[in-house]
Design a protein around this motif. Structure first.
Motif, PDB file in Angstrom:
ATOM      1  N   PHE A 131       0.824  -1.213   0.000  1.00 53.20           N
ATOM      2  CA  PHE A 131       0.000   0.000   0.000  1.00 53.20           C
ATOM      3  C   PHE A 131       0.860   1.266   0.000  1.00 53.20           C
ATOM      4  O   PHE A 131       0.490   2.268  -0.591  1.00 53.20           O
ATOM      5  CB  PHE A 131      -0.962   0.007   1.200  1.00 53.20           C
ATOM      6  N   THR A 132       2.020   1.208   0.665  1.00 55.69           N
ATOM      7  CA  THR A 132       2.846   2.420   0.745  1.00 55.69           C
ATOM      8  C   THR A 132       3.708   2.601  -0.502  1.00 55.69           C
ATOM      9  O   THR A 132       4.252   3.682  -0.709  1.00 55.69           O
ATOM     10  CB  THR A 132       3.748   2.385   1.996  1.00 55.69           C
ATOM     11  N   SER A 133       3.875   1.557  -1.312  1.00 52.95           N
ATOM     12  CA  SER A 133       4.674   1.762  -2.529  1.00 52.95           C
ATOM     13  C   SER A 133       3.787   1.962  -3.752  1.00 52.95           C
ATOM     14  O   SER A 133       4.123   2.729  -4.651  1.00 52.95           O
ATOM     15  CB  SER A 133       5.668   0.618  -2.742  1.00 52.95           C
ATOM     16  N   LYS A 134       2.614   1.336  -3.777  1.00 53.15           N
ATOM     17  CA  LYS A 134       1.753   1.468  -4.971  1.00 53.15           C
ATOM     18  C   LYS A 134       1.191   2.887  -5.104  1.00 53.15           C
ATOM     19  O   LYS A 134       1.046   3.389  -6.215  1.00 53.15           O
ATOM     20  CB  LYS A 134       0.618   0.449  -4.923  1.00 53.15           C
TER      21      LYS A 134
ATOM     22  N   HIS B 268       0.731   8.879  -2.581  1.00 45.59           N
ATOM     23  CA  HIS B 268       0.173   9.732  -1.523  1.00 45.59           C
ATOM     24  C   HIS B 268      -0.224   8.948  -0.272  1.00 45.59           C
ATOM     25  O   HIS B 268      -0.705   9.528   0.692  1.00 45.59           O
ATOM     26  CB  HIS B 268      -1.015  10.540  -2.058  1.00 45.59           C
ATOM     27  N   VAL B 269      -0.030   7.628  -0.280  1.00 47.37           N
ATOM     28  CA  VAL B 269      -0.235   6.852   0.962  1.00 47.37           C
ATOM     29  C   VAL B 269       1.084   6.905   1.728  1.00 47.37           C
ATOM     30  O   VAL B 269       2.095   6.382   1.274  1.00 47.37           O
ATOM     31  CB  VAL B 269      -0.659   5.396   0.656  1.00 47.37           C
ATOM     32  N   SER B 270       1.048   7.563   2.881  1.00 44.63           N
ATOM     33  CA  SER B 270       2.306   7.776   3.621  1.00 44.63           C
ATOM     34  C   SER B 270       2.555   6.671   4.648  1.00 44.63           C
ATOM     35  O   SER B 270       3.685   6.505   5.120  1.00 44.63           O
ATOM     36  CB  SER B 270       2.272   9.126   4.328  1.00 44.63           C
ATOM     37  N   GLY B 271       1.516   5.950   4.999  1.00 44.13           N
ATOM     38  CA  GLY B 271       1.699   4.900   6.001  1.00 44.13           C
ATOM     39  C   GLY B 271       0.447   4.054   6.136  1.00 44.13           C
ATOM     40  O   GLY B 271      -0.585   4.340   5.522  1.00 44.13           O
ATOM     41  N   VAL B 272       0.561   3.002   6.949  1.00 41.48           N
ATOM     42  CA  VAL B 272      -0.584   2.104   7.176  1.00 41.48           C
ATOM     43  C   VAL B 272      -0.594   1.628   8.626  1.00 41.48           C
ATOM     44  O   VAL B 272       0.439   1.581   9.286  1.00 41.48           O
ATOM     45  CB  VAL B 272      -0.513   0.814   6.303  1.00 41.48           C
ATOM     46  N   THR B 273      -1.807   1.289   9.044  1.00 40.67           N
ATOM     47  CA  THR B 273      -1.974   0.578  10.316  1.00 40.67           C
ATOM     48  C   THR B 273      -2.698  -0.718   9.987  1.00 40.67           C
ATOM     49  O   THR B 273      -3.766  -0.681   9.357  1.00 40.67           O
ATOM     50  CB  THR B 273      -2.830   1.410  11.291  1.00 40.67           C
TER      51      THR B 273
ATOM     52  N   ASP C  80       2.296  -0.849  12.554  1.00 35.50           N
ATOM     53  CA  ASP C  80       2.108   0.556  12.212  1.00 35.50           C
ATOM     54  C   ASP C  80       3.378   1.015  11.502  1.00 35.50           C
ATOM     55  O   ASP C  80       4.478   0.866  12.045  1.00 35.50           O
ATOM     56  CB  ASP C  80       1.857   1.380  13.481  1.00 35.50           C
ATOM     57  N   TYR C  81       3.198   1.532  10.274  1.00 32.16           N
ATOM     58  CA  TYR C  81       4.369   1.868   9.459  1.00 32.16           C
ATOM     59  C   TYR C  81       4.147   3.194   8.752  1.00 32.16           C
ATOM     60  O   TYR C  81       3.077   3.438   8.183  1.00 32.16           O
ATOM     61  CB  TYR C  81       4.605   0.751   8.423  1.00 32.16           C
ATOM     62  N   ASP C  82       5.158   4.061   8.820  1.00 32.26           N
ATOM     63  CA  ASP C  82       5.145   5.330   8.082  1.00 32.26           C
ATOM     64  C   ASP C  82       6.353   5.312   7.153  1.00 32.26           C
ATOM     65  O   ASP C  82       7.493   5.195   7.616  1.00 32.26           O
ATOM     66  CB  ASP C  82       5.237   6.522   9.045  1.00 32.26           C
ATOM     67  N   LYS C  83       6.128   5.454   5.858  1.00 33.46           N
ATOM     68  CA  LYS C  83       7.246   5.221   4.928  1.00 33.46           C
ATOM     69  C   LYS C  83       8.315   6.304   5.019  1.00 33.46           C
ATOM     70  O   LYS C  83       9.439   6.082   4.598  1.00 33.46           O
ATOM     71  CB  LYS C  83       6.765   4.987   3.493  1.00 33.46           C
ATOM     72  N   LYS C  84       7.985   7.450   5.619  1.00 28.75           N
ATOM     73  CA  LYS C  84       9.034   8.474   5.755  1.00 28.75           C
ATOM     74  C   LYS C  84      10.186   7.969   6.660  1.00 28.75           C
ATOM     75  O   LYS C  84      11.314   8.441   6.545  1.00 28.75           O
ATOM     76  CB  LYS C  84       8.461   9.795   6.280  1.00 28.75           C
ATOM     77  N   HIS C  85       9.903   7.024   7.531  1.00 27.12           N
ATOM     78  CA  HIS C  85      10.970   6.477   8.394  1.00 27.12           C
ATOM     79  C   HIS C  85      11.782   5.381   7.704  1.00 27.12           C
ATOM     80  O   HIS C  85      12.799   4.932   8.241  1.00 27.12           O
ATOM     81  CB  HIS C  85      10.380   5.894   9.681  1.00 27.12           C
ATOM     82  N   GLY C  86      11.295   4.908   6.564  1.00 34.20           N
ATOM     83  CA  GLY C  86      11.984   3.815   5.866  1.00 34.20           C
ATOM     84  C   GLY C  86      11.588   2.468   6.466  1.00 34.20           C
ATOM     85  O   GLY C  86      11.104   2.399   7.604  1.00 34.20           O
ATOM     86  N   PRO C  87      11.823   1.370   5.704  1.00 36.26           N
ATOM     87  CA  PRO C  87      11.324   0.048   6.124  1.00 36.26           C
ATOM     88  C   PRO C  87      12.026  -0.536   7.348  1.00 36.26           C
ATOM     89  O   PRO C  87      11.620  -1.590   7.848  1.00 36.26           O
ATOM     90  CB  PRO C  87      11.549  -0.823   4.885  1.00 36.26           C
ATOM     91  N   SER C  88      13.061   0.151   7.837  1.00 31.59           N
ATOM     92  CA  SER C  88      13.738  -0.374   9.037  1.00 31.59           C
ATOM     93  C   SER C  88      13.121   0.149  10.332  1.00 31.59           C
ATOM     94  O   SER C  88      13.543  -0.247  11.412  1.00 31.59           O
ATOM     95  CB  SER C  88      15.214   0.008   9.013  1.00 31.59           C
TER      96      SER C  88
ATOM     97  N   LYS D  75      16.636  -5.066  16.006  1.00 26.00           N
ATOM     98  CA  LYS D  75      17.119  -6.452  16.134  1.00 26.00           C
ATOM     99  C   LYS D  75      16.435  -7.390  15.142  1.00 26.00           C
ATOM    100  O   LYS D  75      17.024  -8.372  14.688  1.00 26.00           O
ATOM    101  CB  LYS D  75      16.866  -6.966  17.551  1.00 26.00           C
ATOM    102  N   LEU D  76      15.172  -7.103  14.843  1.00 25.25           N
ATOM    103  CA  LEU D  76      14.408  -8.022  13.993  1.00 25.25           C
ATOM    104  C   LEU D  76      14.809  -7.889  12.526  1.00 25.25           C
ATOM    105  O   LEU D  76      14.899  -8.875  11.807  1.00 25.25           O
ATOM    106  CB  LEU D  76      12.918  -7.692  14.156  1.00 25.25           C
ATOM    107  N   GLY D  77      15.043  -6.648  12.076  1.00 30.49           N
ATOM    108  CA  GLY D  77      15.382  -6.440  10.659  1.00 30.49           C
ATOM    109  C   GLY D  77      14.260  -5.704   9.953  1.00 30.49           C
ATOM    110  O   GLY D  77      13.198  -5.455  10.536  1.00 30.49           O
ATOM    111  N   CYS D  78      14.488  -5.351   8.679  1.00 32.20           N
ATOM    112  CA  CYS D  78      13.566  -4.444   8.003  1.00 32.20           C
ATOM    113  C   CYS D  78      12.339  -5.180   7.472  1.00 32.20           C
ATOM    114  O   CYS D  78      12.319  -6.403   7.350  1.00 32.20           O
ATOM    115  CB  CYS D  78      14.283  -3.669   6.905  1.00 32.20           C
TER     116      CYS D  78
END
Ligand SMILES: O=c1[nH]c(=O)c2[nH]c(=O)[nH]c2[nH]1
Length: 307
Positions: free
Chosen positions: A91-94, A97-102, A137-145, A199-202
């Motif tokens: 959802f955040t790459s397709k 204007h989608v900046s993040g998801v929950t 909960d992910y916001d793509k401005k922080h990057g996948p890590s 510790k978990l990874g991206c």
């Protein structure tokens, strides 16, 4: 000048349900099932849809639902942490204007039962209200890590009929509770472990299945530890028991930061039969008291001075 402004928003589809069947490659009659309920909420640049009645940026919630179901068909959904990561990255790459998801995924427990002394190939017993819950909960401005990911055991109802005590508590003029060295202890377990993303990874490696083993093994260990300590300890209080459970989970799961327990204390009161010829009730007959219940919560992390 406008009177109001949008202070926050998110939207998407909730309660998207599926049953996925996984067939063994060698023996297609050997199967596993996952029944799940998914919520995906989008964050991003949707302001004009609220403030100007302009629907142009809206990815319809119907499309969100279709995507969840199509992904469940086309990709592996075990473990749900991986499936959540896959959906989040999609959802955040397709959509720019989608900046993040929950994302929240509730997974039912369908467990194979024994037939003629062996686990059935494709028949299961539903384990009642217990669920595994994954929250991402992910916001793509922080990057996948950088993301917030937790896994939870919810509504695992347990009861022990002895080896639970409660005494030595604060007493004042409002206290009527009698101290006990033997009581019923019952609760609906809510146990949540928050993953340490460094510790978990991206999210990419999670979505590729590189962390499947750790998600599965920590889930099994957390469930076993919870049930084991519940059974083995002579519990001095819900508080002390839940802290011990959380500590043991932290010991076996280095990629976990925090463990949270939320436990209702579901009271069972001893009937007083003294009115009948002075009859003793030696913890044999209780009545369940649906309300009120105690509610005890704690969040446990590692002692930073010991690291
Ligand atoms: O384990 C318990 N913790 C409490 O805080 C409490 N309070 C209470 O009335 N009974 C109990 N039991």
């Amino acid at each position: 000048m406008a009177y109001s402004e949008l202070a926050g928003s998110t939207y998407g589809k909730d309660n998207v349900k599926f049953l996925k069947v996984k067939k063994d490659k060698q023996n297609p009659k050997k199967q596993d099932v996952m029944e799940a309920t998914v919520m995906v909420l989008l964050k991003g640049d949707f302001d004009v849809s609220y403030t100007k009645a302009d629907n142009a940026p809206i990815v319809p919630t119907d499309t969100v639902k279709n995507t969840i179901l199509l992904f469940a068909k086309q990709y592996d959904t075990w473990p749900t942490e991986k499936f959540a990561a896959k959906l989040a990255l999609h959802f955040t790459s397709k959509y720019d204007h989608v900046s993040g998801v929950t994302i929240k995924i509730y997974e039912d427990r369908w467990v194979k039962y024994d037939v003629d002394g062996k686990p059935s190939l494709h028949s299961f017993v539903h384990q009642g209200p217990e669920k595994k819950v994954t929250f991402l909960d992910y916001d793509k401005k922080h990057g996948p890590s950088k993301y917030f990911l937790s896994s939870t055991i919810k509504d695992l109802t347990v009861l022990k009929s002895t080896n639970s005590m409660f005494y030595g508590y604060n007493k004042c003029e409002y206290t009527t509770l009698k101290p006990v060295t033997d009581r019923i202890l019952s609760t609906d377990i809510f146990a949540c472990w928050e993953w340490n993303c460094s510790k978990l990874g991206c999210l990419i490696s999670i979505s590729e299945g590189k962390k499947d083993e750790i998600f599965n093994s920590v889930y099994t260990k957390a469930r076993d530890i919870t049930l084991d300590i519940f059974a083995k300890e002579n519990s001095p209080s819900v508080q002390a028991t839940m802290f011990n459970m959380a500590t043991e989970i932290l010991k076996v799961a280095p990629a976990v930061n925090y463990v949270t327990y939320e436990l209702p204390n579901k009271h069972y009161f001893l009937f007083d039969f003294k009115w009948f010829k002075g009859l003793e009730n030696d913890n044999e007959l209780f009545y369940p008291s649906p309300h009120p219940n105690g509610l005890i919560k704690c969040k446990v992390g590692r002692n930073s001075s010991k690291l």
